[in-house]
Motif scaffolding. Structure first.
Motif, PDB file in Angstrom:
ATOM      1  N   ASP A 336      -6.724  -7.594  -2.980  1.00 24.48           N
ATOM      2  CA  ASP A 336      -7.331  -6.490  -3.734  1.00 24.48           C
ATOM      3  C   ASP A 336      -6.909  -6.585  -5.205  1.00 24.48           C
ATOM      4  O   ASP A 336      -5.719  -6.589  -5.521  1.00 24.48           O
ATOM      5  N   PRO A 337      -7.872  -6.675  -6.153  1.00 29.04           N
ATOM      6  CA  PRO A 337      -7.530  -6.889  -7.564  1.00 29.04           C
ATOM      7  C   PRO A 337      -7.176  -5.617  -8.336  1.00 29.04           C
ATOM      8  O   PRO A 337      -6.812  -5.693  -9.515  1.00 29.04           O
ATOM      9  N   ARG A 338      -7.283  -4.456  -7.722  1.00 30.71           N
ATOM     10  CA  ARG A 338      -7.065  -3.209  -8.446  1.00 30.71           C
ATOM     11  C   ARG A 338      -5.608  -3.062  -8.906  1.00 30.71           C
ATOM     12  O   ARG A 338      -4.672  -3.507  -8.230  1.00 30.71           O
ATOM     13  N   LYS A 339      -5.439  -2.419 -10.053  1.00 28.77           N
ATOM     14  CA  LYS A 339      -4.099  -2.157 -10.577  1.00 28.77           C
ATOM     15  C   LYS A 339      -3.404  -1.102  -9.707  1.00 28.77           C
ATOM     16  O   LYS A 339      -4.045  -0.207  -9.169  1.00 28.77           O
ATOM     17  N   VAL A 340      -2.085  -1.241  -9.586  1.00 27.99           N
ATOM     18  CA  VAL A 340      -1.302  -0.314  -8.771  1.00 27.99           C
ATOM     19  C   VAL A 340      -0.025   0.059  -9.504  1.00 27.99           C
ATOM     20  O   VAL A 340       0.645  -0.803 -10.087  1.00 27.99           O
ATOM     21  N   LYS A 341       0.310   1.343  -9.482  1.00 25.33           N
ATOM     22  CA  LYS A 341       1.611   1.823  -9.938  1.00 25.33           C
ATOM     23  C   LYS A 341       2.207   2.696  -8.830  1.00 25.33           C
ATOM     24  O   LYS A 341       1.498   3.506  -8.236  1.00 25.33           O
ATOM     25  N   LEU A 342       3.502   2.496  -8.571  1.00 28.01           N
ATOM     26  CA  LEU A 342       4.188   3.264  -7.542  1.00 28.01           C
ATOM     27  C   LEU A 342       5.357   4.013  -8.144  1.00 28.01           C
ATOM     28  O   LEU A 342       6.193   3.427  -8.846  1.00 28.01           O
ATOM     29  N   ILE A 343       5.414   5.315  -7.875  1.00 26.15           N
ATOM     30  CA  ILE A 343       6.595   6.121  -8.179  1.00 26.15           C
ATOM     31  C   ILE A 343       7.267   6.431  -6.850  1.00 26.15           C
ATOM     32  O   ILE A 343       6.636   6.971  -5.934  1.00 26.15           O
ATOM     33  N   TYR A 344       8.542   6.092  -6.750  1.00 25.13           N
ATOM     34  CA  TYR A 344       9.253   6.207  -5.467  1.00 25.13           C
ATOM     35  C   TYR A 344      10.557   6.967  -5.695  1.00 25.13           C
ATOM     36  O   TYR A 344      11.468   6.466  -6.355  1.00 25.13           O
ATOM     37  N   GLY A 345      10.622   8.175  -5.158  1.00 30.47           N
ATOM     38  CA  GLY A 345      11.794   9.021  -5.367  1.00 30.47           C
ATOM     39  C   GLY A 345      12.668   9.139  -4.142  1.00 30.47           C
ATOM     40  O   GLY A 345      12.190   9.190  -3.009  1.00 30.47           O
ATOM     41  N   ASN A 346      13.989   9.185  -4.380  1.00 36.88           N
ATOM     42  CA  ASN A 346      14.977   9.390  -3.328  1.00 36.88           C
ATOM     43  C   ASN A 346      16.139  10.194  -3.880  1.00 36.88           C
ATOM     44  O   ASN A 346      16.240  10.435  -5.092  1.00 36.88           O
ATOM     45  N   ARG A 347      17.039  10.598  -2.975  1.00 37.58           N
ATOM     46  CA  ARG A 347      18.219  11.336  -3.421  1.00 37.58           C
ATOM     47  C   ARG A 347      19.277  10.377  -3.971  1.00 37.58           C
ATOM     48  O   ARG A 347      19.788  10.572  -5.065  1.00 37.58           O
TER      49      ARG A 347
END
Length: 434
Positions: A336-347
């Motif tokens: 899949d060529p679409r751009k991706v950004k991930l925000i990943y939160g934890n304690r």
């Protein structure tokens, strides 16, 4: 259009008995008596429709999201409770006693025979209890499967009590045509229960799964993988979830919803990212390979398949990463060529799962309790962070997919809408409700 069609179908179903009662009814009575009958009719039809709004029918929940269906289920249950509680008090001034010589068909008066009223009184007392137990179930300390059993049996008992009360004590329900209508609607409600508690387990029994591995990801998070036994597996989209039952009969109440973290393109094996929280999840690491499992699904609409947005924003809080990493894995496999950004939160830092796998992604890590050596974002996933990570054009054109704590999703959703993100480009799904 699907949510609108579902709303129209719901309104048509709950108002059908009211319309037919008006058609088959006798001469009009005082306004407060007609209002009392109308509220009682609506309350009963709404209660019967609650069986269908259980979240276990894919044709309903997959189109609009389980969280939307369950929230609607809650709101309608509380509305029906309000109508039911008002219903008897609006009959003030109604003549008491049994059948009147001048009204042999009970068109002008309501029976006060205790045998006909008792079932209505019992339902009147049980319904608030059922709603209150549902509202406070997370604070009462009993197991989910115990609550589910109580909720199902209680709802069935109330429906049967109201069926008797409506057809024997009601002015309109006693009409032969209306009696058949109520019998048919109650049959649909009972059929919904039989489908969930009998037909689905029977189907699942013929499609068992076997646990192949249980891998520890972080101190309290595990990846459980199952493979199909004697069948081709499950046809699902990345981001969906199933009701998972491990180590019990297919008829057992001990099943829970878990998001799939594997990719459909990776083969028939399915993996789940599970955090130690409840009775089952605390023993997840002790499950041996070869244990039988049963899957009911797939459910959910947290998927980007078939969407045309130029980019995908993934926002995860804790174990909410599960469906999102499934999406990332499928995108990688399919090219899949679409751009991706991930925000990943934890304690804390040791809660971060799949860190090596995520290294190739555009990831923003967030810790609420960071160590001194931490160089990433700190605090919580909030509106300020969203504005720092995403450009104005991305906010308006990308699809945003989020899973995590409800307070995080509520805050992010509200902010995205304020910044101009169309609601149809915001996907979220919740498993906890008040």
């Amino acid at each position: 259009m699907k949510p609108l069609l579902l709303i129209i179908a719901y309104l048509a179903a709950v108002t059908l008995p009211l319309v037919l009662s008006w058609f088959f009814g006798g001469p009009p009575r005082l306004i407060h008596q007609e209002l009392a009958s109308g509220l009682g009719i609506l309350a009963f039809s709404m209660i019967l429709m609650e069986f269908v709004l259980s979240g276990r029918f894919k044709s309903i929940s997959n189109g609009v999201g389980l969280d939307v269906i369950m929230r609607f289920h809650q709101v309608m249950a509380r509305t029906a409770l309000g109508f039911a509680l008002l219903h008897p008090f609006l009959y003030r001034g109604t003549p008491s006693g049994g059948q009147r010589p001048w009204d042999p068909t009970r068109q002008l008066t309501i029976t006060t025979d205790f045998s006909a009223l008792f079932t209505g009184i019992a339902a009147f007392l049980l319904l608030p209890s059922l709603v209150l137990l549902a509202v406070g179930r997370t604070h009462l300390g009993y197991r989910y499967e115990t609550w589910r059993l109580i909720h199902g049996i209680g709802a069935l008992l109330i429906a049967l009590l109201l069926l008797h009360h409506t057809t024997y004590a009601g002015r309109y329900g006693s009409q032969p045509a209306m009696t058949w209508v109520w019998l048919a609607m109650t049959g649909v409600a009972v059929g919904s229960l039989l489908y969930v508690y009998l037909l689905v387990p029977l189907r699942d029994k013929t499609r068992p799964w076997l646990v192949t591995s249980v891998t520890q990801l972080t101190p309290k998070q595990w990846e459980l993988t199952v493979k199909p036994k004697g069948h081709s597996g499950l046809d699902y989209n990345a981001g969906q979830f199933v009701w998972l039952n491990v180590g019990h009969s297919s008829f057992s109440m001990k099943e829970n919803p878990f998001s799939i973290c594997s990719a459909p393109g990776a083969g028939p094996e399915i993996s789940f990212m599970i955090k130690e929280l409840g009775d089952f999840t605390r023993t997840i690491g002790q499950i041996p390979a070869g244990t039988f499992a049963y899957l009911d699904g797939p459910y959910g609409h947290l998927t980007v398949d078939g969407r045309t947005e130029p980019g995908i924003a993934l926002i995860a809080g804790g174990v909410g990463l599960a469906p999102l990493i499934g999406i990332l894995r499928q995108m990688r496999l399919s090219g899949d060529p679409r751009k991706v950004k991930l925000i990943y939160g934890n304690r804390v830092a040791d809660q971060i799962a799949f860190r090596d796998e995520l290294a190739a992604q555009d990831v923003v890590y967030v810790l609420s309790e960071p160590p001194e050596s931490w160089h990433g974002e700190t605090g919580f996933i909030d509106t300020a962070l969203i504005d720092r990570v995403f450009l104005e054009q991305e906010l308006s054109e990308w699809v945003f997919v989020m899973c995590g704590p409800a307070i995080m999703m509520d805050s992010v959703e509200d902010h995205l809408i304020e910044r101009g993100t169309p609601t149809h480009r915001i996907l979220s799904e919740r498993f906890d409700y008040d």
